[in-house]
Enzyme design. Structure first.
Site, PDB file in Angstrom:
ATOM      1  CD  GLU A   1      -4.660   4.268  -1.438  1.00 14.21           C
ATOM      2  OE1 GLU A   1      -4.799   4.751  -0.297  1.00 14.21           O
ATOM      3  OE2 GLU A   1      -5.539   4.324  -2.311  1.00 14.21           O
TER       4      GLU A   1
ATOM      5  CG  ASP B   1      -1.971   1.061   1.172  1.00 18.86           C
ATOM      6  OD1 ASP B   1      -2.985   0.832   0.503  1.00 18.86           O
ATOM      7  OD2 ASP B   1      -1.783   2.140   1.784  1.00 18.86           O
TER       8      ASP B   1
END
Length: 531
Positions: A450, A407
């Site tokens: 993301e 992430d």
């Protein structure tokens, strides 16, 4: 030796075609004079190729001749149509195919196809002295490229003789004394040439094409644009060759087709046992399957139906390669979703062009379906499907497998401070970075937003953590561009493995929990489940 030198390959090819023509007349109807004529042609082929040491073809010709002799020695009995379609057609297919495509034939004269052998992580960069301060080298090194910058023609020429790189990236201003004009021919004949230039006008682009360049990028050179160019199109195909699985019960023919395709940059694998084909497809991930229509264990149509039963394998193009000449049978095969039909003996040009074009189209179409539209990585649903298959293979083989959930740190601030367009570019840069640095056998996908997921087959958790730590450190050094400014971006990682998980659901859950722990501990770090 003198006799061998006097035999032209055209004689063998013409004879192979005549054996094919007469042989299939005999397959359709039994006539003793026709069989005697075919025997004389086959015997002539045997003597011809034995004289020039094509022993594999001579052996197959002798087997066909022996079959014909056996039938002709039985004056009262005639081989049935079923026997002719089985034995005679099989021997004809082997002899005619070997006669047409034996390895002494020159197979290197097809234009526009791939040439193997380039080192896929090496780049040569031709830049005038003082034009770059090393930034390009540092940034490309983060993507795993080894870059050598040169400004002397002799040095570049010697380097090309020692090793063909993935590409040469050359600065050009297209003036009369531009050195790249003289160097371009030598470069493009050994590896791809990419031109970068401050000129963007049509005459400059046309000149680049005439110099043999396969890419044109603006100067100052943007690293992300160069990485994209190296990953897709002709250059990308050189670095990640098309893959073809050949299913053929005759190992000699499978090897022959593999050699022909390999000579043009296609990575070919062969399988003689139909039962092993589904597993080979999952392991090899082919862009096309070239399949014989008639095999002892099952026929090609039956095997194609088995392949089409599996959702993840349903779209792979299948091209039949067979001695079958009856149009009705070929049409029936095409109606079942078969993508093409090549009749043995097939000319090498036809084989290569048919296989390469269909494989290229499938690879492109597959990317539209299974990949995320922004990053080009596997999308969420296809990543899960591939993860399930990878776990099944790992369990069956007793091999380790790890999953990394990744992430980007404080990504909302990137969007808030620089805008969503810059945020998208950061996602793209991470996708490029992962595709370049990970192994071809690794699966990488955009899990959502993301967040990214990486499936590392054959990799235990401790090794996976070390790999991700190296990637984390290198990605930190990449410069993210915002107009004239730059910034750095980091990510956090959680790693789990099959050693602690029972299935895909628990594997993902453990990796997610570990990723949360990494972010809670300060971000920009790699954590391993249970560690």
């Amino acid at each position: 030796m003198k006799q061998a030198a006097s035999i032209h390959p055209g004689q063998r090819i013409h004879l192979a075609r005549e054996i094919d023509r007469i042989g299939y007349m005999l397959v359709s109807r039994w006539e003793r004079p026709l069989a005697a004529h075919l025997l004389s042609l086959v015997t002539r082929m045997e003597n011809l190729v034995r004289a020039i040491s094509l022993l594999e073809l001579a052996k197959e010709a002798r087997a066909l001749a022996a079959l014909l002799e056996q039938w002709l020695q039985q004056p009262e009995a005639a081989p049935s149509e079923r026997v002719r379609y089985g034995q005679l057609r099989h021997h004809l297919g082997v002899v005619c195919q070997l006669g047409l495509m034996e390895r002494q034939q020159n197979l290197g004269n097809l234009d526009g196809l791939l040439q193997p052998g380039a080192e896929d992580a090496t780049l040569y960069m031709w830049l005038p002295a003082g034009l770059d301060d090393g930034r390009l080298q540092r940034q490309l090194a983060c993507f795993g490229f080894e870059v050598t910058v040169m400004s002397q023609a002799a040095k570049l020429a010697k380097a090309l003789q020692r090793q063909a790189p993935a590409a040469v990236v050359a600065f050009a201003d297209f003036t009369d004394n531009d050195p790249i004009r003289q160097l371009a021919s030598a470069i493009s004949s050994s590896c791809p040439l990419v031109i970068t230039s401050p000129r963007r006008d049509f005459p400059a682009r046309l000149e680049a094409v005439r110099m043999g360049a396969c890419g044109f990028l603006d100067w100052p050179l943007q690293v992300n644009q160069l990485v994209d160019l190296l990953s897709f199109g002709d250059i990308g195909e050189r670095r990640d060759p098309l893959r073809v699985l050949i299913v053929e019960d005759m190992a000699s023919l499978a090897g022959l087709y593999s050699r022909v395709l390999a000579a043009h940059g296609v990575e070919a694998a062969s399988e003689t046992n139909p039962e092993r084909v589904p597993d080979r497809i999952q392991q090899f991930n082919p862009d096309l399957i070239l399949m014989d229509m008639y095999m002892p264990q099952c026929n090609g149509i039956e095997l194609a139906k088995v392949i089409r039963q599996q959702r993840l394998l349903d779209g792979i193009p299948i091209v039949f390669l067979s001695v079958e000449k009856r149009q009705t049978v070929q049409l029936d095969a095409l109606t079942l979703g078969i993508d093409g039909f090549l009749t043995k003996p097939v000319a090498p040009e036809e084989l290569v062009v048919t296989v390469v074009n269909r494989a290229r189209r499938y690879r492109k179409l597959r990317s539209y379906i299974v990949n995320d539209s922004l990053t080009g990585l596997l999308n969420h649903s296809h990543l899960h499907g591939q993860l399930d298959s990878a776990i099944e293979r790992a369990r069956r083989a007793g091999q380790p497998l790890s999953l990394a959930m990744l992430d980007l740190d404080y990504f909302k601030q990137v969007n808030d401070n620089y805008g969503h367009q810059v945020g998208d570019e950061v996602l793209l840069n991470l996708a490029r970075f992962l595709k370049e640095r990970l192994r071809r056998t690794d699966l990488v996908g955009r899990y959502g937003g993301e967040e990214f997921a990486i499936v590392l087959a054959g990799t235990p958790a401790d090794k996976a953590c070390r790999m991700l730590e190296t990637l984390r450190q290198d990605f930190c050094r990449l410069e993210q561009q915002v107009g004239e400014r730059t910034f750095r971006q980091t990510f956090s990682v959680g790693v789990s493995s099959l050693a602690s998980a029972e299935d895909a659901t628990s594997l993902v859950q453990q990796a997610d929990e570990t990723l949360y722990r990494a972010k809670a501990a300060g971000r920009n770090r790699v954590e391993c489940y249970g560690g």
